[in-house]
Design a protein around this motif. Structure first.
Motif, PDB file in Angstrom:
ATOM      1  N   GLN A 176      44.621  53.160  18.319  1.00  0.00           N
ATOM      2  CA  GLN A 176      45.421  52.786  19.492  1.00  0.00           C
ATOM      3  C   GLN A 176      45.038  51.368  19.918  1.00  0.00           C
ATOM      4  O   GLN A 176      43.870  51.093  20.161  1.00  0.00           O
ATOM      5  CB  GLN A 176      45.194  53.760  20.656  1.00  0.00           C
ATOM      6  N   ASN A 177      46.027  50.488  19.985  1.00  0.00           N
ATOM      7  CA  ASN A 177      45.743  49.124  20.400  1.00  0.00           C
ATOM      8  C   ASN A 177      46.065  48.942  21.890  1.00  0.00           C
ATOM      9  O   ASN A 177      46.585  49.847  22.540  1.00  0.00           O
ATOM     10  CB  ASN A 177      46.487  48.116  19.518  1.00  0.00           C
ATOM     11  N   ALA A 178      45.781  47.756  22.420  1.00  0.00           N
ATOM     12  CA  ALA A 178      45.980  47.485  23.848  1.00  0.00           C
ATOM     13  C   ALA A 178      47.454  47.586  24.230  1.00  0.00           C
ATOM     14  O   ALA A 178      47.782  48.060  25.327  1.00  0.00           O
ATOM     15  CB  ALA A 178      45.422  46.109  24.204  1.00  0.00           C
ATOM     16  N   TRP A 179      48.356  47.134  23.345  1.00  0.00           N
ATOM     17  CA  TRP A 179      49.790  47.225  23.628  1.00  0.00           C
ATOM     18  C   TRP A 179      50.204  48.675  23.884  1.00  0.00           C
ATOM     19  O   TRP A 179      50.960  48.964  24.814  1.00  0.00           O
ATOM     20  CB  TRP A 179      50.579  46.621  22.461  1.00  0.00           C
ATOM     21  N   MET A 180      49.691  49.598  23.065  1.00  0.00           N
ATOM     22  CA  MET A 180      50.009  51.014  23.251  1.00  0.00           C
ATOM     23  C   MET A 180      49.344  51.552  24.518  1.00  0.00           C
ATOM     24  O   MET A 180      49.988  52.197  25.349  1.00  0.00           O
ATOM     25  CB  MET A 180      49.520  51.830  22.048  1.00  0.00           C
ATOM     26  N   ALA A 181      48.056  51.300  24.651  1.00  0.00           N
ATOM     27  CA  ALA A 181      47.271  51.872  25.748  1.00  0.00           C
ATOM     28  C   ALA A 181      47.780  51.422  27.113  1.00  0.00           C
ATOM     29  O   ALA A 181      47.908  52.233  28.035  1.00  0.00           O
ATOM     30  CB  ALA A 181      45.798  51.505  25.587  1.00  0.00           C
ATOM     31  N   ILE A 182      48.080  50.143  27.246  1.00  0.00           N
ATOM     32  CA  ILE A 182      48.548  49.612  28.526  1.00  0.00           C
ATOM     33  C   ILE A 182      50.047  49.851  28.692  1.00  0.00           C
ATOM     34  O   ILE A 182      50.516  50.256  29.753  1.00  0.00           O
ATOM     35  CB  ILE A 182      48.201  48.114  28.648  1.00  0.00           C
ATOM     36  N   GLY A 183      50.788  49.636  27.627  1.00  0.00           N
ATOM     37  CA  GLY A 183      52.242  49.741  27.686  1.00  0.00           C
ATOM     38  C   GLY A 183      52.758  51.117  28.027  1.00  0.00           C
ATOM     39  O   GLY A 183      53.737  51.256  28.770  1.00  0.00           O
ATOM     40  N   LYS A 184      52.124  52.158  27.523  1.00  0.00           N
ATOM     41  CA  LYS A 184      52.625  53.512  27.744  1.00  0.00           C
ATOM     42  C   LYS A 184      52.471  53.972  29.187  1.00  0.00           C
ATOM     43  O   LYS A 184      53.097  54.948  29.596  1.00  0.00           O
ATOM     44  CB  LYS A 184      51.966  54.498  26.782  1.00  0.00           C
ATOM     45  N   ASP A 185      51.662  53.274  29.979  1.00  0.00           N
ATOM     46  CA  ASP A 185      51.444  53.642  31.379  1.00  0.00           C
ATOM     47  C   ASP A 185      52.251  52.794  32.363  1.00  0.00           C
ATOM     48  O   ASP A 185      52.083  52.935  33.571  1.00  0.00           O
ATOM     49  CB  ASP A 185      49.959  53.526  31.739  1.00  0.00           C
ATOM     50  N   GLN A 186      53.137  51.940  31.863  1.00  0.00           N
ATOM     51  CA  GLN A 186      53.906  51.057  32.734  1.00  0.00           C
ATOM     52  C   GLN A 186      55.095  51.796  33.363  1.00  0.00           C
ATOM     53  O   GLN A 186      55.545  52.814  32.840  1.00  0.00           O
ATOM     54  CB  GLN A 186      54.409  49.847  31.943  1.00  0.00           C
ATOM     55  N   LYS A 187      55.601  51.236  34.463  1.00  0.00           N
ATOM     56  CA  LYS A 187      56.794  51.811  35.104  1.00  0.00           C
ATOM     57  C   LYS A 187      58.030  51.603  34.237  1.00  0.00           C
ATOM     58  O   LYS A 187      58.914  52.454  34.192  1.00  0.00           O
ATOM     59  CB  LYS A 187      57.023  51.186  36.479  1.00  0.00           C
ATOM     60  N   THR A 188      58.109  50.464  33.576  1.00  0.00           N
ATOM     61  CA  THR A 188      59.234  50.168  32.686  1.00  0.00           C
ATOM     62  C   THR A 188      58.670  49.691  31.349  1.00  0.00           C
ATOM     63  O   THR A 188      57.543  49.213  31.278  1.00  0.00           O
ATOM     64  CB  THR A 188      60.149  49.077  33.273  1.00  0.00           C
ATOM     65  N   GLY A 189      59.451  49.850  30.315  1.00  0.00           N
ATOM     66  CA  GLY A 189      59.017  49.396  29.000  1.00  0.00           C
ATOM     67  C   GLY A 189      57.957  50.274  28.367  1.00  0.00           C
ATOM     68  O   GLY A 189      57.286  49.868  27.424  1.00  0.00           O
ATOM     69  N   TRP A 190      57.818  51.489  28.838  1.00  0.00           N
ATOM     70  CA  TRP A 190      56.774  52.402  28.359  1.00  0.00           C
ATOM     71  C   TRP A 190      57.175  53.161  27.093  1.00  0.00           C
ATOM     72  O   TRP A 190      56.313  53.634  26.356  1.00  0.00           O
ATOM     73  CB  TRP A 190      56.407  53.412  29.446  1.00  0.00           C
ATOM     74  N   ALA A 191      58.464  53.302  26.843  1.00  0.00           N
ATOM     75  CA  ALA A 191      58.934  54.196  25.778  1.00  0.00           C
ATOM     76  C   ALA A 191      58.456  53.784  24.384  1.00  0.00           C
ATOM     77  O   ALA A 191      57.965  54.624  23.623  1.00  0.00           O
ATOM     78  CB  ALA A 191      60.453  54.315  25.810  1.00  0.00           C
ATOM     79  N   LEU A 192      58.601  52.516  24.027  1.00  0.00           N
ATOM     80  CA  LEU A 192      58.219  52.078  22.681  1.00  0.00           C
ATOM     81  C   LEU A 192      56.702  52.173  22.449  1.00  0.00           C
ATOM     82  O   LEU A 192      56.281  52.704  21.407  1.00  0.00           O
ATOM     83  CB  LEU A 192      58.752  50.681  22.404  1.00  0.00           C
ATOM     84  N   PRO A 193      55.862  51.691  23.381  1.00  0.00           N
ATOM     85  CA  PRO A 193      54.421  51.857  23.163  1.00  0.00           C
ATOM     86  C   PRO A 193      53.999  53.324  23.085  1.00  0.00           C
ATOM     87  O   PRO A 193      53.163  53.695  22.262  1.00  0.00           O
ATOM     88  CB  PRO A 193      53.780  51.165  24.369  1.00  0.00           C
ATOM     89  N   LEU A 194      54.615  54.179  23.922  1.00  0.00           N
ATOM     90  CA  LEU A 194      54.288  55.607  23.895  1.00  0.00           C
ATOM     91  C   LEU A 194      54.718  56.228  22.574  1.00  0.00           C
ATOM     92  O   LEU A 194      53.955  56.977  21.953  1.00  0.00           O
ATOM     93  CB  LEU A 194      54.953  56.330  25.063  1.00  0.00           C
ATOM     94  N   LEU A 195      55.924  55.900  22.128  1.00  0.00           N
ATOM     95  CA  LEU A 195      56.408  56.441  20.860  1.00  0.00           C
ATOM     96  C   LEU A 195      55.532  55.983  19.702  1.00  0.00           C
ATOM     97  O   LEU A 195      55.159  56.793  18.841  1.00  0.00           O
ATOM     98  CB  LEU A 195      57.862  56.031  20.626  1.00  0.00           C
ATOM     99  N   ALA A 196      55.190  54.706  19.675  1.00  0.00           N
ATOM    100  CA  ALA A 196      54.334  54.186  18.597  1.00  0.00           C
ATOM    101  C   ALA A 196      52.988  54.908  18.583  1.00  0.00           C
ATOM    102  O   ALA A 196      52.496  55.321  17.522  1.00  0.00           O
ATOM    103  CB  ALA A 196      54.136  52.685  18.763  1.00  0.00           C
ATOM    104  N   HIS A 197      52.401  55.065  19.768  1.00  0.00           N
ATOM    105  CA  HIS A 197      51.098  55.747  19.872  1.00  0.00           C
ATOM    106  C   HIS A 197      51.194  57.192  19.379  1.00  0.00           C
ATOM    107  O   HIS A 197      50.349  57.645  18.602  1.00  0.00           O
ATOM    108  CB  HIS A 197      50.615  55.707  21.321  1.00  0.00           C
ATOM    109  N   CYS A 198      52.233  57.895  19.810  1.00  0.00           N
ATOM    110  CA  CYS A 198      52.369  59.304  19.420  1.00  0.00           C
ATOM    111  C   CYS A 198      52.756  59.460  17.956  1.00  0.00           C
ATOM    112  O   CYS A 198      52.389  60.452  17.314  1.00  0.00           O
ATOM    113  CB  CYS A 198      53.342  60.010  20.356  1.00  0.00           C
ATOM    114  N   LEU A 199      53.464  58.474  17.398  1.00  0.00           N
ATOM    115  CA  LEU A 199      53.759  58.504  15.959  1.00  0.00           C
ATOM    116  C   LEU A 199      52.488  58.325  15.132  1.00  0.00           C
ATOM    117  O   LEU A 199      52.374  58.896  14.039  1.00  0.00           O
ATOM    118  CB  LEU A 199      54.798  57.447  15.592  1.00  0.00           C
ATOM    119  N   VAL A 200      51.534  57.561  15.647  1.00  0.00           N
ATOM    120  CA  VAL A 200      50.224  57.449  14.981  1.00  0.00           C
ATOM    121  C   VAL A 200      49.563  58.825  14.969  1.00  0.00           C
ATOM    122  O   VAL A 200      49.032  59.263  13.938  1.00  0.00           O
ATOM    123  CB  VAL A 200      49.328  56.397  15.668  1.00  0.00           C
ATOM    124  N   HIS A 201      49.588  59.518  16.103  1.00  0.00           N
ATOM    125  CA  HIS A 201      49.034  60.882  16.158  1.00  0.00           C
ATOM    126  C   HIS A 201      49.728  61.782  15.144  1.00  0.00           C
ATOM    127  O   HIS A 201      49.066  62.555  14.437  1.00  0.00           O
ATOM    128  CB  HIS A 201      49.177  61.470  17.569  1.00  0.00           C
TER     129      HIS A 201
END
Length: 117
Positions: A16-41
């Motif tokens: 998990q990189n910073a883009w995923m870790a920080i991005g998935k918790d944002q109010k907007t723009g969270w979908a792509l970082p969250l999807l990327a992180h969960c696809l790694v899982h």
């Protein structure tokens, strides 16, 4: 359980990189970082399960869906209440702890399911 714990360490901490870790918790723009992180899982879980217990391949997809739900719920709480490390919010470590506990309980439940079947 050891397999899914190893998967969690690899996917949640090593890959998990910073883009995923920080991005998935944002109010907007969270979908792509969250999807990327969960696809790694999903990729790590599927690879490990296919080696050890291939008939349970679909468990990786169940884990993927649960991971999205848990991480998004954490992200909603974090963004709504301004819970970040930088903010010094007292709930920061609690949110991380609850998130990690839910992921480990997921691994435990999926392990029980596989062992029972």
């Amino acid at each position: 359980m050891l397999l899914l714990t190893a998967k969690h360490i690899i996917a949640d901490f090593m890959l998990q990189n910073a883009w995923m870790a920080i991005g998935k918790d944002q109010k907007t723009g969270w979908a792509l970082p969250l999807l990327a992180h969960c696809l790694v899982h999903l990729a790590v879980a599927l690879a490990l399960i296919l080696v050890v217990a291939p008939r349970f391949w679909y468990v990786a997809f169940i884990d993927f869906l649960i991971h999205i739900i848990v991480d998004r719920a954490k992200g909603i709480c974090a963004s709504h209440f301004g819970v970040t490390l930088e903010s010094g919010h007292p709930w920061f470590w609690t949110l991380i702890g609850v998130d990690q506990a839910l992921h480990h309980l997921t691994g435990f439940a999926l392990s029980i399911y596989m062992a029972a079947n």
